[in-house]
Design an enzyme around this catalytic site. Structure first.
Site, PDB file in Angstrom:
ATOM      1  N   SER A 242     -26.602  -9.437  69.851  1.00  0.00           N
ATOM      2  CA  SER A 242     -27.888  -9.376  69.157  1.00  0.00           C
ATOM      3  C   SER A 242     -28.459  -7.962  69.262  1.00  0.00           C
ATOM      4  O   SER A 242     -27.839  -7.017  68.797  1.00  0.00           O
ATOM      5  CB  SER A 242     -28.833 -10.441  69.721  1.00  0.00           C
ATOM      6  OG  SER A 242     -29.945 -10.643  68.886  1.00  0.00           O
ATOM      7  N   GLU A 354     -25.329 -18.575  62.979  1.00  0.00           N
ATOM      8  CA  GLU A 354     -26.298 -17.672  63.586  1.00  0.00           C
ATOM      9  C   GLU A 354     -27.744 -18.094  63.318  1.00  0.00           C
ATOM     10  O   GLU A 354     -28.619 -17.958  64.168  1.00  0.00           O
ATOM     11  CB  GLU A 354     -26.099 -16.236  63.055  1.00  0.00           C
ATOM     12  CG  GLU A 354     -24.789 -15.598  63.424  1.00  0.00           C
ATOM     13  CD  GLU A 354     -24.763 -15.032  64.830  1.00  0.00           C
ATOM     14  OE1 GLU A 354     -25.778 -15.152  65.536  1.00  0.00           O
ATOM     15  OE2 GLU A 354     -23.714 -14.486  65.214  1.00  0.00           O
ATOM     16  N   HIS A 449     -26.592 -18.570  67.339  1.00  0.00           N
ATOM     17  CA  HIS A 449     -26.852 -17.245  67.903  1.00  0.00           C
ATOM     18  C   HIS A 449     -26.823 -17.359  69.436  1.00  0.00           C
ATOM     19  O   HIS A 449     -27.526 -18.180  70.013  1.00  0.00           O
ATOM     20  CB  HIS A 449     -28.226 -16.773  67.422  1.00  0.00           C
ATOM     21  CG  HIS A 449     -28.476 -15.307  67.590  1.00  0.00           C
ATOM     22  ND1 HIS A 449     -27.710 -14.348  66.985  1.00  0.00           N
ATOM     23  CD2 HIS A 449     -29.426 -14.638  68.302  1.00  0.00           C
ATOM     24  CE1 HIS A 449     -28.182 -13.148  67.300  1.00  0.00           C
ATOM     25  NE2 HIS A 449     -29.225 -13.300  68.106  1.00  0.00           N
TER      26      HIS A 449
END
Length: 560
Positions: A242, A354, A449
């Site tokens: 990220s 995600e 995610h």
């Protein structure tokens, strides 16, 4: 998943990036049981350029851990917002058995998962601006063994995170033959803030990427010292997820990071963040700082802002990674397109779901709201968008609503790999599609995610990080899940060692040149290997979005 009041700022920041305790790892046939009392590693004090440090046995036999080693001077007082300065030396032997303070950030104890840097008591020693320290896990028995070095940059929307997070403890990676490092970098307005007086004050004439400066300072410290811990200073691999992946991509493109590392792994983040767009510029960010400071405090001078307590500074908003003119000297889309990035090997990719954590944001998507939002999502490319994401019912619209988040990021990661390969470097591309088990009382976010992180660290028994809170209970000791964790972590270690993830007993990972435009290396417990990726319609959509929003304004020309 319903975001709590504490969770929502980070969740929104993650979406907008287009700009519990310490648990022993489970023993298995290919993973040694945790060491009860002793290690055969570097138990004698290790000499760094600043002084001697004493570590302790790790959780895996043969691994020694050194925690809380300062790699830069405390960025406090007149050094607040300055690029990192050299650390002070000490006499005697420094105790390196406890984590140092994490950087100032907002805790989130009511969120699930909580802030892994501040809300896991067993790993938390304090929070302050004096936080530029790192942690080392090493399997070396003596100095100079020249083991590959892996350095983790955490995610957290540039707003939270720390090198003390249980999920990133490096015992199991170190046991596979690497020196594993985590570090703290400044977050929020402490790590990403520009100010015209600060720009004038810095000898390099720039401000705004303090966090990148922290990372570079840590890499330079490792170049000078990691050999004493058994690491190879000429074989340093960054990896992160990220915001940490975006920083890795930024560092690959950053002229100011040249020569500080040899390889990079970016998990779910590139230099454009989690979307497609131009990078912010320092002049614009300086103006925003002055406007925000005037609104929040009625004062704008650097001296006055340095007098504020950290709790007041935290009211400002961090600006994220920018073109500062020193570390990052040009929009990185242009840098990569023109082949001016650092010549390092990369392994990059993203997860299939995600955007799953955004499903609970706002009211449910209906066919009407999906169609009405097409222009906002895609502008004059709305027809291409509808072709890529067709829906004829409310159920179909709801099912695809989070896909553009996932697919935008996936396209960006492929661009990263393609451009690094074009520059003549080793480039490897993956798509993580495995859906881990979730506890029955928690939303099933699929391959969401952060879902890959427990597998990367081969650390399924550790508490999870936000937002993809997969089940520790159902995964730790589960033969299927452990096998995938062993596979993925070994790919990462192999890449760190040689620049190639392939190795004995692993499914073959094709080079980027061996992948078709709609193919990726699929990582899944049901079978890893070359497989389908985005559709041609989606690829066409995101290619045109990038050309409109980025390439044309920057004057970039790419071959079709």
């Amino acid at each position: 998943m319903r975001a709590t009041a504490a969770a929502l700022p980070l969740a929104l920041a993650l979406s907008a990036c287009a700009t519990a305790g310490s648990v022993e790892p489970a023993a298995s046939a290919d993973r040694p049981a945790a060491a009860a009392t002793a290690s055969t590693g570097l138990l004698a004090p290790v000499r760094t350029q600043q002084g001697l440090v004493q570590g302790a046995p790790g959780k895996v036999q043969g691994v020694t851990v050194f925690k809380g080693i300062p790699f830069a001077a405390p960025p406090v007082g007149e050094l607040r917002w300055r690029l990192p300065q050299q650390p002070a030396s000490w006499t005697g032997v420094r105790d390196a058995t406890q984590y140092g303070d994490v950087c100032v950030q907002p805790p989130a104890p009511e969120r699930f998962p909580p802030n892994s840097a501040t809300d896991i008591p067993e790993n938390f020693t304090g929070m302050s601006e004096d936080c530029l320290n790192l942690n080392i896990w090493t399997p070396a028995k003596v100095a100079g063994e020249k083991l590959p070095v892996m350095v983790w940059l955490y995610g957290g929307a540039y707003n939270e995170g720390g090198g003390n997070a249980p999920f990133s403890e490096g015992d199991n990676l170190a046991a596979k033959g690497v020196v594993m490092v985590t570090l703290n970098y400044r977050v929020g307005p402490f790590g990403f803030l520009s100010h015209p007086e600060l720009t004038a004050e810095e000898p390099v004439g720039a401000s705004g990427n303090q966090a990148l400066g922290d990372a570079i300072a840590a890499f330079k410290w490792l170049k000078a010292n990691v050999a004493q811990f058994g690491g190879d200073p000429d074989n340093i691999t960054l990896f992160g997820e990220s915001a940490g992946a975006a920083m890795n991509a930024g560092l690959v493109g950053a002229a100011g990071a040249a020569g500080t590392f040899e390889r990079a792994i970016a998990q779910s983040g590139g230099w454009m963040g989690l979307g497609i767009g131009l990078m912010p510029k320092r002049d614009d960010m300086e103006k925003r700082t002055l406007e925000a400071a005037e609104k929040a405090f009625g004062k704008t001078s650097l001296a006055e802002l340095r007098q504020l307590p950290p709790s007041e500074v935290a009211k400002l908003r961090g600006q994220g990674m920018i073109v500062d003119g020193h570390i990052i000297r040009d929009d990185l889309s242009k840098v990569f397109a023109e082949g001016r990035q650092n010549k390092v090997d990369v392994l990059v990719g993203s997860n299939a779901d995600e955007g799953s954590f955004t499903r609970s944001f706002g009211p449910p998507t209906t066919l009407e709201t999906w169609n009405n939002g097409a222009a906002q999502r895609w502008g004059d490319l709305a027809e291409l968008g509808r072709a890529a994401y067709p829906a004829s019912t409310d159920a179909e619209a709801a099912a695809i609503a989070s896909m553009p988040f996932s697919d935008t990021l996936a396209w960006h990661m492929r661009l990263f790999a393609d451009l690094q390969a074009k520059a003549g470097e080793n480039a490897w591309f993956y798509f993580f599609t495995h859906e881990p088990p979730f506890d029955p009382e928690r939303p099933d976010l699929g391959a969401g995610h952060t879902a890959e992180i427990p597998y990367v660290f081969d650390n399924l028994a550790a508490p999870r990080t936000y937002p993809a809170g997969s089940s520790v209970k159902l995964m730790a000791g589960n033969a299927r899940e452990e096998a995938l964790a062993d596979q993925i972590s070994q790919y990462w270690v192999n890449f760190a060692r040689t620049g190639n993830p392939n190795g004995s007993g692993l499914a073959t990972w094709p080079t980027i040149a061996e992948l078709g435009p709609s193919e990726a290396m699929i990582l899944d417990a049901d079978g890893s290997g070359k497989g389908p990726w985005l559709s041609a319609e989606k690829i066409a959509l995101y290619r045109q979005m990038w050309e409109q929003r980025v390439a044309k304004p920057l004057g970039i020309q790419l071959a079709k």
